[in-house]
Design an enzyme around this catalytic site. Structure first.
Site, PDB file in Angstrom:
ATOM      1  N   CYS A   1      25.747  -3.747   1.058  1.00  0.00           N
ATOM      2  CA  CYS A   1      24.584  -2.971   1.512  1.00  0.00           C
ATOM      3  C   CYS A   1      23.731  -2.597   0.294  1.00  0.00           C
ATOM      4  O   CYS A   1      24.201  -1.921  -0.622  1.00  0.00           O
ATOM      5  CB  CYS A   1      25.031  -1.715   2.249  1.00  0.00           C
ATOM      6  SG  CYS A   1      23.676  -0.589   2.604  1.00  0.00           S
TER       7      CYS A   1
ATOM      8  N   ASN B   1      12.506   2.794  10.830  1.00  0.00           N
ATOM      9  CA  ASN B   1      12.527   1.590  11.656  1.00  0.00           C
ATOM     10  C   ASN B   1      13.962   1.363  12.092  1.00  0.00           C
ATOM     11  O   ASN B   1      14.871   1.372  11.264  1.00  0.00           O
ATOM     12  CB  ASN B   1      12.004   0.386  10.867  1.00  0.00           C
ATOM     13  CG  ASN B   1      10.539   0.537  10.524  1.00  0.00           C
ATOM     14  OD1 ASN B   1       9.739   0.955  11.358  1.00  0.00           O
ATOM     15  ND2 ASN B   1      10.173   0.222   9.293  1.00  0.00           N
TER      16      ASN B   1
ATOM     17  N   HIS C   1      17.261   4.862   6.692  1.00  0.00           N
ATOM     18  CA  HIS C   1      16.326   5.377   5.682  1.00  0.00           C
ATOM     19  C   HIS C   1      15.072   5.875   6.365  1.00  0.00           C
ATOM     20  O   HIS C   1      14.629   5.321   7.363  1.00  0.00           O
ATOM     21  CB  HIS C   1      15.980   4.309   4.635  1.00  0.00           C
ATOM     22  CG  HIS C   1      15.501   3.009   5.202  1.00  0.00           C
ATOM     23  ND1 HIS C   1      16.356   2.086   5.750  1.00  0.00           N
ATOM     24  CD2 HIS C   1      14.263   2.472   5.308  1.00  0.00           C
ATOM     25  CE1 HIS C   1      15.670   1.040   6.165  1.00  0.00           C
ATOM     26  NE2 HIS C   1      14.389   1.244   5.923  1.00  0.00           N
TER      27      HIS C   1
ATOM     28  N   ASP D   1       9.845   3.364  -2.939  1.00  0.00           N
ATOM     29  CA  ASP D   1       9.899   2.033  -2.325  1.00  0.00           C
ATOM     30  C   ASP D   1       9.376   1.007  -3.324  1.00  0.00           C
ATOM     31  O   ASP D   1       8.357   1.231  -4.003  1.00  0.00           O
ATOM     32  CB  ASP D   1       9.073   2.014  -1.040  1.00  0.00           C
ATOM     33  CG  ASP D   1       9.398   0.802  -0.175  1.00  0.00           C
ATOM     34  OD1 ASP D   1       9.951   0.996   0.930  1.00  0.00           O
ATOM     35  OD2 ASP D   1       9.092  -0.339  -0.589  1.00  0.00           O
TER      36      ASP D   1
ATOM     37  N   HIS E   1      27.125   5.431   4.504  1.00  0.00           N
ATOM     38  CA  HIS E   1      26.513   4.286   5.172  1.00  0.00           C
ATOM     39  C   HIS E   1      26.408   4.555   6.670  1.00  0.00           C
ATOM     40  O   HIS E   1      27.409   4.608   7.378  1.00  0.00           O
ATOM     41  CB  HIS E   1      27.304   3.002   4.917  1.00  0.00           C
ATOM     42  CG  HIS E   1      26.623   1.819   5.531  1.00  0.00           C
ATOM     43  ND1 HIS E   1      25.591   1.166   4.900  1.00  0.00           N
ATOM     44  CD2 HIS E   1      26.771   1.225   6.740  1.00  0.00           C
ATOM     45  CE1 HIS E   1      25.150   0.199   5.690  1.00  0.00           C
ATOM     46  NE2 HIS E   1      25.850   0.215   6.811  1.00  0.00           N
TER      47      HIS E   1
HETATM   48  P1  AMP Z   1      12.572  -1.209   6.558  1.00  0.00           P
HETATM   49  O1  AMP Z   1      11.705  -2.420   6.723  1.00  0.00           O
HETATM   50  O2  AMP Z   1      12.163  -0.042   7.368  1.00  0.00           O
HETATM   51  O3  AMP Z   1      14.041  -1.566   6.719  1.00  0.00           O
HETATM   52  O4  AMP Z   1      12.344  -0.731   5.069  1.00  0.00           O
HETATM   53  C1  AMP Z   1      13.026  -1.251   3.981  1.00  0.00           C
HETATM   54  C2  AMP Z   1      12.234  -0.865   2.772  1.00  0.00           C
HETATM   55  O5  AMP Z   1      13.048  -1.024   1.633  1.00  0.00           O
HETATM   56  C3  AMP Z   1      10.987  -1.704   2.550  1.00  0.00           C
HETATM   57  O6  AMP Z   1       9.842  -0.848   2.568  1.00  0.00           O
HETATM   58  C4  AMP Z   1      11.217  -2.337   1.179  1.00  0.00           C
HETATM   59  O7  AMP Z   1      10.050  -2.426   0.408  1.00  0.00           O
HETATM   60  C5  AMP Z   1      12.227  -1.390   0.566  1.00  0.00           C
HETATM   61  N1  AMP Z   1      13.080  -1.976  -0.450  1.00  0.00           N
HETATM   62  C6  AMP Z   1      13.760  -3.134  -0.391  1.00  0.00           C
HETATM   63  N2  AMP Z   1      14.470  -3.335  -1.515  1.00  0.00           N
HETATM   64  C7  AMP Z   1      14.246  -2.245  -2.299  1.00  0.00           C
HETATM   65  C8  AMP Z   1      14.702  -1.849  -3.599  1.00  0.00           C
HETATM   66  N3  AMP Z   1      15.551  -2.583  -4.318  1.00  0.00           N
HETATM   67  N4  AMP Z   1      14.241  -0.685  -4.097  1.00  0.00           N
HETATM   68  C9  AMP Z   1      13.369   0.080  -3.400  1.00  0.00           C
HETATM   69  N5  AMP Z   1      12.936  -0.227  -2.164  1.00  0.00           N
HETATM   70  C10 AMP Z   1      13.356  -1.379  -1.625  1.00  0.00           C
HETATM   71 ZN    ZN Z   2      24.753   1.312   3.043  1.00  0.00          ZN
END
Ligand code: AMP
Ligand code: ZN
Length: 112
Positions: free
Chosen positions: A3, A85, A98, A29, A45
């Site tokens: 994860c 989401n 998140h 983000d 988790h």
């Molecule tokens: P969701 O689409 O709601 O699952 O959001 C996932 C979010 O995680 C997206 O906005 C991505 O830009 C963000 N994300 C993915 N990988 C990382 C990372 N390594 N560090 C920070 N944010 C991330």
């Molecule tokens: Zn996790």
């Protein structure tokens, strides 16, 4: 378990941390959709909002206690949006609960 956000919480993957306590971790983000775009996650988790229950809801309560503090620190006095989401139809891409905090500009009215 594989994860991304669990690895970020453990410090195995770098992140731009904005807040941390016993229950909550918050970081910027990597692909911001607004001038301020922060992700707030529980330090256990939980796969999505669909997995919140009486045993783990304390983590969600703590997240929502911390959100106003983060908003204040980020100068979001003009307002902000909190989004989670949940599942495929909502395009959830990381399967660790998140909450997105979005702000720092006038956001569009549309959400879907
Ligand atoms: P969701 O689409 O709601 O699952 O959001 C996932 C979010 O995680 C997206 O906005 C991505 O830009 C963000 N994300 C993915 N990988 C990382 C990372 N390594 N560090 C920070 N944010 C991330
Ligand atoms: Zn996790």
């Amino acid at each position: 378990m594989d994860c991304l956000f669990c690895e970020i919480i453990k410090g195995n993957i770098p992140s731009s941390k904005v807040y941390e306590d016993e229950y909550v971790y918050a970081f910027r983000d990597i692909n911001p959709q607004a001038p301020v775009h922060i992700l707030v996650v529980p330090k256990v988790h939980i796969s999505s909002a669909d997995e919140i229950n009486a045993e783990n809801s304390v983590y969600v309560a703590k997240i929502f206690e911390v959100i106003p503090e983060i908003a204040k620190n980020e100068s979001l006095g003009g307002g902000y949006r909190v989004i989670t989401n949940c599942g495929a139809d909502a395009c959830q891409s990381v399967k660790h609960l998140h909450f997105h905090i979005l702000g720092g500009a006038q956001l569009i009215e549309k959400m879907g």
